[in-house]
Write a protein that holds these residues in place. Structure first.
Motif, mmCIF file in Angstrom:
data_model
loop_
_atom_site.group_PDB
_atom_site.id
_atom_site.type_symbol
_atom_site.label_atom_id
_atom_site.label_comp_id
_atom_site.label_asym_id
_atom_site.label_seq_id
_atom_site.Cartn_x
_atom_site.Cartn_y
_atom_site.Cartn_z
ATOM 1 N N CYS A 202 9.652 8.357 -14.778
ATOM 2 C CA CYS A 202 8.461 8.562 -13.950
ATOM 3 C C CYS A 202 7.825 7.230 -13.558
ATOM 4 O O CYS A 202 7.076 7.146 -12.591
ATOM 5 N N LEU A 203 8.126 6.162 -14.335
ATOM 6 C CA LEU A 203 7.631 4.832 -13.974
ATOM 7 C C LEU A 203 8.483 4.217 -12.869
ATOM 8 O O LEU A 203 7.983 3.455 -12.042
ATOM 9 N N TYR A 204 9.768 4.558 -12.879
ATOM 10 C CA TYR A 204 10.694 3.964 -11.913
ATOM 11 C C TYR A 204 10.677 4.723 -10.590
ATOM 12 O O TYR A 204 11.645 5.384 -10.207
ATOM 13 N N THR A 205 9.565 4.640 -9.902
ATOM 14 C CA THR A 205 9.437 5.286 -8.591
ATOM 15 C C THR A 205 8.895 4.270 -7.587
ATOM 16 O O THR A 205 8.197 3.318 -7.954
ATOM 17 N N ASP A 206 9.211 4.490 -6.330
ATOM 18 C CA ASP A 206 8.729 3.584 -5.278
ATOM 19 C C ASP A 206 7.209 3.539 -5.231
ATOM 20 O O ASP A 206 6.618 2.493 -4.967
ATOM 21 N N ALA A 207 6.584 4.697 -5.484
ATOM 22 C CA ALA A 207 5.122 4.757 -5.399
ATOM 23 C C ALA A 207 4.478 3.814 -6.416
ATOM 24 O O ALA A 207 3.530 3.084 -6.095
ATOM 25 N N VAL A 208 5.001 3.808 -7.649
ATOM 26 C CA VAL A 208 4.441 2.939 -8.685
ATOM 27 C C VAL A 208 4.714 1.470 -8.354
ATOM 28 O O VAL A 208 3.824 0.616 -8.485
ATOM 29 N N ILE A 209 5.918 1.179 -7.912
ATOM 30 C CA ILE A 209 6.264 -0.209 -7.565
ATOM 31 C C ILE A 209 5.412 -0.692 -6.394
ATOM 32 O O ILE A 209 4.925 -1.831 -6.385
ATOM 33 N N ASP A 210 5.220 0.183 -5.398
ATOM 34 C CA ASP A 210 4.360 -0.194 -4.253
ATOM 35 C C ASP A 210 2.939 -0.480 -4.715
ATOM 36 O O ASP A 210 2.289 -1.412 -4.226
ATOM 37 N N ALA A 211 2.451 0.329 -5.660
ATOM 38 C CA ALA A 211 1.099 0.109 -6.185
ATOM 39 C C ALA A 211 1.029 -1.230 -6.922
ATOM 40 O O ALA A 211 0.057 -1.985 -6.782
ATOM 41 N N LEU A 212 2.070 -1.540 -7.699
ATOM 42 C CA LEU A 212 2.101 -2.824 -8.405
ATOM 43 C C LEU A 212 2.124 -4.001 -7.430
ATOM 44 O O LEU A 212 1.509 -5.037 -7.666
ATOM 45 N N LEU A 213 2.854 -3.811 -6.345
ATOM 46 C CA LEU A 213 3.031 -4.915 -5.388
ATOM 47 C C LEU A 213 1.923 -4.993 -4.341
ATOM 48 O O LEU A 213 1.972 -5.882 -3.476
ATOM 49 N N HIS A 214 0.955 -4.087 -4.406
ATOM 50 C CA HIS A 214 -0.101 -4.073 -3.391
ATOM 51 C C HIS A 214 -0.811 -5.425 -3.260
ATOM 52 O O HIS A 214 -0.960 -5.945 -2.143
ATOM 53 N N PRO A 215 -1.257 -6.059 -4.382
ATOM 54 C CA PRO A 215 -1.910 -7.366 -4.234
ATOM 55 C C PRO A 215 -0.971 -8.420 -3.655
ATOM 56 O O PRO A 215 -1.385 -9.265 -2.864
ATOM 57 N N VAL A 216 0.306 -8.341 -4.055
ATOM 58 C CA VAL A 216 1.300 -9.301 -3.562
ATOM 59 C C VAL A 216 1.513 -9.126 -2.058
ATOM 60 O O VAL A 216 1.520 -10.102 -1.290
ATOM 61 N N GLN A 217 1.653 -7.864 -1.649
ATOM 62 C CA GLN A 217 1.844 -7.570 -0.220
ATOM 63 C C GLN A 217 0.646 -8.039 0.585
ATOM 64 O O GLN A 217 0.795 -8.597 1.682
ATOM 65 N N SER A 218 -0.546 -7.828 0.048
ATOM 66 C CA SER A 218 -1.767 -8.236 0.747
ATOM 67 C C SER A 218 -1.800 -9.746 0.940
ATOM 68 O O SER A 218 -2.129 -10.250 2.021
ATOM 69 N N LEU A 219 -1.437 -10.485 -0.097
ATOM 70 C CA LEU A 219 -1.434 -11.948 -0.008
ATOM 71 C C LEU A 219 -0.349 -12.442 0.943
ATOM 72 O O LEU A 219 -0.531 -13.432 1.657
ATOM 73 N N LEU A 220 0.784 -11.743 0.945
ATOM 74 C CA LEU A 220 1.870 -12.147 1.849
ATOM 75 C C LEU A 220 1.507 -11.914 3.313
ATOM 76 O O LEU A 220 1.795 -12.738 4.176
ATOM 77 N N SER A 221 0.886 -10.764 3.557
ATOM 78 C CA SER A 221 0.556 -10.406 4.948
ATOM 79 C C SER A 221 -0.708 -11.094 5.436
ATOM 80 O O SER A 221 -1.027 -11.068 6.622
ATOM 81 N N GLY A 222 -1.470 -11.678 4.508
ATOM 82 C CA GLY A 222 -2.689 -12.383 4.903
ATOM 83 C C GLY A 222 -3.875 -11.490 5.133
ATOM 84 O O GLY A 222 -4.907 -11.934 5.657
ATOM 85 N N THR A 223 -3.769 -10.210 4.742
ATOM 86 C CA THR A 223 -4.907 -9.300 4.909
ATOM 87 C C THR A 223 -5.964 -9.607 3.856
ATOM 88 O O THR A 223 -5.685 -10.237 2.839
#
Length: 1310
Positions: free
Chosen positions: A525-546
């Motif tokens: 249940c931990l190994y799902t795209d939804a959880v990984i996307d949630a973990l990477l949210h701050p990283v994605q935000s910093l990458l995209s400059g938002t």
């Protein structure tokens, strides 16, 4: 006293004596009151008193015990003394022997004496009087009921009426400690709420002084329990507190089957209390714990909670229904709510808030779900009746999350849910938001515990009243993850140090870390795209400059990296990061691995503006590099990260840091290094080590090691690794598997081997080996002699032996030994310790002088070690040729055999059979015979039982005895075969349509599967010749360009070749003649082929300026592939040379014919040539390791545990075309499938071999000799045709990827 009254005896017993004895007995019972109060029965109390001497350290200090001891001494002492004198004289005469016998004799005589009998009779009578007096006194006191209360208080304080019992009979059963049923019935009646307060208080006082076990087991308990439960609501707090004290005493001293009723009654009382709305507590009003009523309520809940935490340790010993009662009464209390239409219902301060206040991390629930026995009941009840508890916990977490989001969006700090106190003074009140936060923490911990069990996950999804749709386990985990970066950060104050323990981010991290440690379906249940996307949210935000609305950005990123690294450490987790939830589904958005590596590169280049200047930036960088490291340590992970050039970014950061670290002053000896280096300098050094470690871990895979070469940091990485290993060895820690794998990979490349030598690694390895072999464990061998025969290699040296085998691959041997003469000194001192591989060869292998033999303390053991090492090294044919040409190994061994004979008076001597001669005989046969498992017979290295222990003939000159050559089975008569005819017709057809090659391949596979033995000899030669000729004429099939070359016509003499090639020619021709493939003059033909091949390939070579030995020779090693083709073509030199010229333009030639690309700067990038690494290693061997992990995970794990690598053994097999590992027919089939079916079949072939060897590999991994087995043993029973279907199945899956990568060798991305 003991000398006075005790001395007079008990025969003259006075009233004064009686009073004195009563006082002594009373004092004894008072002292042991605590020990016997909790006894569940009279029998138990008696047992406690009977064993008092064993359990009470003050036993001999009690006056009663002193009195008894003195009385016994005065009465039977003279008897013992008299008997002792008699026994001593008897002992001198030999009638009685031994101390134990004497004691037994004295004891028997004393017990049989008249004095002893009279003493026991008197003692019993006196004690009966004393006990009777005590009982009568107690009964008299009970009759004065009007003075009962005052007497009770007085006696309780002075300890007169303790929980006494008799150690001889049950006469004390009517005492105060063990009440009769009538007394208990009277107590129950007096505790009835209708009774006057004074009567109830008096009865309660009696109840508190009685042992709980007697009360709970009485018939009156149901009524008593009912009255106590009602009395808990008494307005008088002292009254209910006494009941709580009785309950607490009960919980601590009674078994679970009794205490469960007390617990359930307390839970029912609390439930009734909250439902009655007596205090009408509201969340919004907060809670003042200094308030008497609230404080009293908290005490009740605390007692409940203490029992909750203790009960699981004992309830497994009782019927399940008892446990179910406790669990159900708890859930009933915690899930109670006011009626929905009640206006105060949403603001109601329910019992769960009180429990959360006292057990904020829900430890009670953790203990209840720890064992399956109770977890099953807990989860069943939650599912069937009390799902509202789960719903409420989920709702509380959602409410808190919504509050956090609102607070973040308003850019405000904590204003709603709060967990801090701002005052420096001790605060006894909680505000509404603080209560909500405490309940949130409790809910978070409860859910976190619930979800780590499969049955707990089955309770989801849950449906909430105010939310559309259901909440699944994934939703909860996403919520937890989002709390890491959305939960507020709190200022630390002096009195809120505990705050960090209960911060949402810290709690969520604890929960997610536990999840990461789970395996199987729980972790799914931990190994799902939804959880990984949630973990990477701050990283994605910093990458995209938002815009990023995150508190404590550095801490958040560090936490996210921690969880991602844990996920990447597992097989399923890594697959999720690389390919997403549905593997390789080709979705548009990049997978997590891509996002992570992009972000890591930006961090390394300092491109994240929000983090610039942060003190924690190096920590964040290190954390994300560690995730990448987990990814690129694997072959599949590295494949995905190669396009990003992460190795270059890390190397660039390291180069910048190393410039700074050079300015850091070197610590001075005698000066405290910690004080001499500033914190900033320490951080620089630490960061440099982090980067070097990251670069070093690229070398865990063949292609990763190739990339490491391109960074220029190889030597620094190896120095760092050796330094780290040295520190670990100093603390007696074992090398990790990973480091051993890295060393093995390094040793497979020339530059890696040189770096290992220059770092001091090889010197340390050789020195440690010598210490173990020559200096160690002598005392152990003396005290524990080994059974014969002695193990060839002592267990203490096994690790060093395997390390040397891992190290000494042909590329390493060539760099370390090429053109190195052995010292052969006239004298060796005992203190002279070898420091290099050539010293090991000199001192342990080539013992050709008396000086060498006498320099060894353990000559036989050390020489056997050297011979075993030589045996493994010579399995690699190029190493064998080098050792033979440089050190004349065969001649040294033959001379040693010749000298190892008996010296009879007449005639020739007989070979002496010993450990060394047996080893030498085995090596001589191995190195002078080429052949597969059915073509040569190797003598065993062990003796048989019986009259002929060693039936193998020894020899001291060539040729070898014929018994070591197996008879070649006669070829079956050639039978007509339709499929074979069709294949031959296709080959001979003058017209070749577009799909001719495909038809040939299909027909070839048919014949191979049906009659593989027919693909041999002239048919095979014609097959590959026609097929290659056709491909070489097709532009699309030609990968390399070839210039025009005309063969020299003159006869080539063998002498024109190097000594290595000459020896190779001799071995090849000897093998060819044995196979009946070559004629007498074949040597010249093979020399012609080799000389022309060298000249032909030289046209494409360029001189490379390098210190590497392998780059200074035009041919590093013998050409086993050209020799194989020469044998296939039955010694036809023109046909062989023509074939090789045409073959050289095909891609497959790069992987089958290794000398083809040696120093070839025309076809390979300059850097690739300079590294001395062949594409077979960084391409074929890399993909073999990648497919092995996917196809044969057990074999892959076995290699890792052995510290060995599949790439090393595969490079050895491929370099010598499986010579000595397979029979000639199978070698032909290997070459044929690679040429006809494609170069990727070389990879499938090796995977098939590992599949064939799987059980043997697992067995030898357990025996800790995997590398010895794989190098020494031929591939028994392996037939290419048996695995052709398996290879075709691999082709379907992997061919596109493999061929794409194989085609990139001309411009390998570095």
């Amino acid at each position: 006293m003991t000398g006075g009254k005790g001395g007079g005896g008990m025969s003259h017993f006075t009233s004064e004596d009686e009073a004195l004895l009563q006082s002594m007995v009373r004092q004894l019972l008072q002292s042991v009151k605590e020990k016997i109060t909790g006894a569940p029965s009279v029998e138990c109390a008696e047992e406690i008193l009977l064993h008092l001497e064993e359990t009470d350290e003050n036993f001999h200090n009690y006056e009663f015990v002193k009195y008894l001891r003195q009385y016994i001494k005065n009465t039977v002492g003279p008897v013992i003394e008299k008997e002792t004198e008699e026994c001593t004289s008897a002992q001198n005469q030999g009638e009685i022997s031994g101390y134990d016998t004497l004691v037994q004799h004295l004891t028997k005589k004393t017990r049989e004496s008249k004095e002893y009998g009279e003493m026991m009779h008197t003692l019993k009578n006196v004690m009966m009087v004393v006990v009777e007096s005590l009982i009568n006194k107690f009964e008299e006191d009970r009759m004065h009921s009007k003075d009962l209360d005052s007497k009770m208080k007085k006696e309780c304080q002075s300890g007169y009426f303790t929980d006494n019992c008799s150690d001889s009979d049950s006469s004390f059963n009517q005492s105060y400690a063990f009440m009769s049923q009538e007394q208990l019935q009277l107590l129950a009646e007096r505790l009835d709420p209708v009774q006057p307060k004074e009567v109830r208080q008096e009865a309660l006082q009696m109840l508190c002084c009685a042992p709980p076990s007697a009360i709970l087991s009485s018939e009156s308990w149901p009524n008593l329990c009912k009255h106590l439960t009602i009395s808990l609501s008494d307005p008088d707090a002292t009254f209910s507190e006494k009941i709580l004290r009785f309950y607490a005493k009960t919980f601590s001293s009674s078994p679970f089957n009794m205490t469960r009723e007390v617990y359930t009654s307390l839970a029912r009382h609390l439930e009734f209390h909250f439902l009655s709305g007596e205090h009408s507590l509201r969340i919004s009003a907060g809670l003042d714990v200094s308030n008497t009523d609230v404080n009293h309520l908290l005490k009740k809940v605390r007692l409940l909670n203490e029992y909750q935490k203790e009960a699981p340790s004992s309830w497994i010993r009782h019927p399940e229904k008892y446990m179910e009662e406790v669990v159900e009464s708890t859930f009933s209390l915690l899930s109670m709510k006011l009626k929905p239409n009640d206006p105060a219902s949403p603001d109601f301060l329910s019992p769960v808030y009180f429990l959360a206040l006292l057990d904020i991390k829900a430890v009670w629930f953790k203990k209840w779900t720890h064992a399956y026995y109770s977890r099953r009941v807990v989860l069943r009840l939650l599912e069937k009746k009390y799902k509202s508890l789960i719903n409420a916990a989920v709702q509380q977490c959602l409410d808190y999350f919504e509050f956090c989001k609102a607070a973040i969006n308003k850019s405000s700090k904590v204003s709603g849910f709060s967990q801090q106190h701002c005052s420096d003074e001790q605060n006894f009140s909680y505000t509404g938001p603080e209560l909500q936060y405490i309940y949130f923490v409790h809910s978070l911990c409860l859910l976190g515990r619930l979800l780590i069990y499969k049955q707990g996950q089955n309770l989801f999804p849950v449906q909430l009243k105010n939310k559309k749709g259901s909440v699944s386990t994934t939703d909860i985990l996403v919520l937890f993850t989002q709390l890491i970066y959305y939960s507020p950060s709190y200022p630390k104050t002096a009195l809120t140090a505990h705050t960090d323990n209960y911060s949402p981010e810290g709690l969520v991290m604890e929960i997610l870390q536990v999840f990461c440690d789970q395996t199987g379906c729980v972790a799914e249940c931990l190994y799902t795209d939804a959880v990984i996307d949630a973990l990477l949210h701050p990283v994605q935000s910093l990458l995209s400059g938002t815009e990023v609305y995150i508190n404590c950005l550095e801490t958040t990123l560090f936490d996210v990296a921690d969880i991602l690294a844990r996920i990447a450490a597992s097989e399923d987790g890594l697959s999720l990061l690389l390919y997403g939830e549905n593997e390789k589904n080709g979705k548009d958005s990049p997978t997590a691995a891509h996002v992570i590596v992009q972000f890591t590169k930006k961090l390394l280049h300092d491109d994240i503006s929000l983090l610039s200047g942060s003190d924690f930036l190096p920590l964040v960088k290190g954390a994300f590099i560690f995730i990448c490291r987990q990814i690129y340590r694997t072959c599949e992970g590295l494949q995905m990260l190669i396009p990003y050039g992460l190795h270059e970014s890390i190397a660039e950061a390291w180069r910048k840091t190393s410039l700074l670290s050079e300015r850091v002053p070197t610590p001075v000896t005698g000066v405290d290094s910690t004080s001499s280096i500033s914190p900033e300098s320490k951080n620089i050094l630490l960061w440099e080590e982090t980067l070097l470690d990251a670069l070093l871990n690229f070398s865990a895979t063949p292609k990763g090691l190739f990339l490491l070469h391109s960074t220029g940091a190889l030597n620094d990485c190896v120095n760092f690794m050796f330094s780290s290993l040295s520190k670990k060895l100093q603390t007696n820690e074992y090398e990790e598997f990973d480091n051993r794998v890295i060393v093995t990979q390094m040793a497979t490349t020339p530059m890696g081997a040189v770096a290992l030598k220059s770092s001091g690694f090889i010197k340390a390895l050789v020195t440690e080996l010598w210490a173990l072999l020559e200096c160690g464990k002598d005392d152990l061998r003396m005290t524990q002699p080994k059974s014969a025969p002695v193990d060839p290699i002592d267990q203490s040296c096994q690790k060093s032996f395997l390390s040397l085998i891992n190290l000494l691959t042909y590329p390493a041997v060539f760099e370390l030994l090429s053109k190195q003469n052995i010292p052969n000194k006239p004298m060796y001192s005992f203190r002279e310790v070898p420091t290099d591989v050539v010293d090991i060869i000199d001192r342990l292998v080539i013992l050709n002088s008396e000086a060498k033999i006498h320099s060894l303390f353990s000559y036989e053991q050390s020489h056997i070690f050297g011979l075993r090492l030589l045996n493994v090294l010579c399995c690699e044919l190029n190493t064998l040729l080098l050792l033979e040409t440089q050190y004349k190994v065969s001649q040294v061994l033959l001379t040693a055999q010749e000298e190892n004979v008996t010296e009879p008076l007449e005639g020739p001597g007989v070979f002496i059979i010993d450990g060394l001669s047996v080893e030498r005989n085995h090596i001589l046969v191995r190195i002078n015979l080429i052949g597969g498992p059915q073509e040569r017979i190797l003598p065993l290295r062990a003796l048989d039982k019986g009259s002929d222990p060693y039936p193998w003939p020894m020899f001291s000159s060539f040729p070898l005895p014929k018994c070591y050559l197996a008879e070649i089975p006669r070829k079956a008569e050639f039978r007509q075969d339709k499929d074979l005819d069709k294949l031959l017709t296709l080959l001979k057809s003058p017209e070749k349509p577009m799909d001719w090659t495909e038809h040939c391949r299909k027909q070839f596979c048919k014949v191979m599967k049906a009659r593989s033995d027919s693909i041999s000899g002239p048919i095979l030669g014609e097959l590959i010749e026609k097929f290659v000729s056709h491909l070489s004429e097709s532009r699309t099939d030609c990968y390399f360009s070839t210039g025009n070359y005309k063969a020299i016509d003159t006869d080539v003499k063998k002498e024109s070749l190097s000594s290595v090639q000459q020896l190779g020619v001799e071995m090849t021709v000897r093998y060819g003649k044995y196979l009946n493939l070559l004629k007498e003059d074949a040597e010249n033909g093979l020399c012609f082929v080799l000389v022309n091949c060298e000249k032909f390939l030289k046209q494409q070579q360029r001189t490379v300026v390098s210190s590497l030995c392998c780059l200074q020779d035009h041919c590093a090693g013998y050409d086993w592939f050209a020799s194989s083709i020469f044998l296939i073509m039955s010694g036809d030199r023109e046909k062989t040379l023509m074939f090789l010229q045409q073959f050289s333009c095909l891609l497959v030639s790069a992987f089958l014919w290794l000398p083809r690309l040696h120093l070839s700067q025309i076809h390979l990038p300059v850097t690739t040539v300079e590294y001395g690494i062949h594409p077979v290693y960084f391409c074929s061997a890399h993909h073999i390791e990648m497919l092995l992990k996917a196809e044969l995970p057990l074999v892959c794990s076995a290699f890792h545990m052995s510290g060995f690598t599949p790439s090393q053994i595969c490079l050895q097999w491929i370099t010598q075309c499986f010579w000595n590992y397979m029979d000639w027919s199978e070698i032909c089939h290997y070459i044929a499938i690679c040429i006809l079916l494609g170069p990727d079949y070389q990879i499938y072939m090796c995977i098939s071999v590992f599949k064939h060897l799987q059980q043997d590999i697992l067995k030898h991994t357990e025996a800790q000799d995997l590398q010895v087995f794989l190098k020494e043993e031929a591939l028994h029973g392996f037939q290419v045709s048996d695995y052709l279907d398996y290879m075709e199945s691999l082709e379907v899956i992997y061919r596109p990827m493999l061929l794409k990568d194989m085609r990139t060798i001309r411009g390998q991305n570095t």
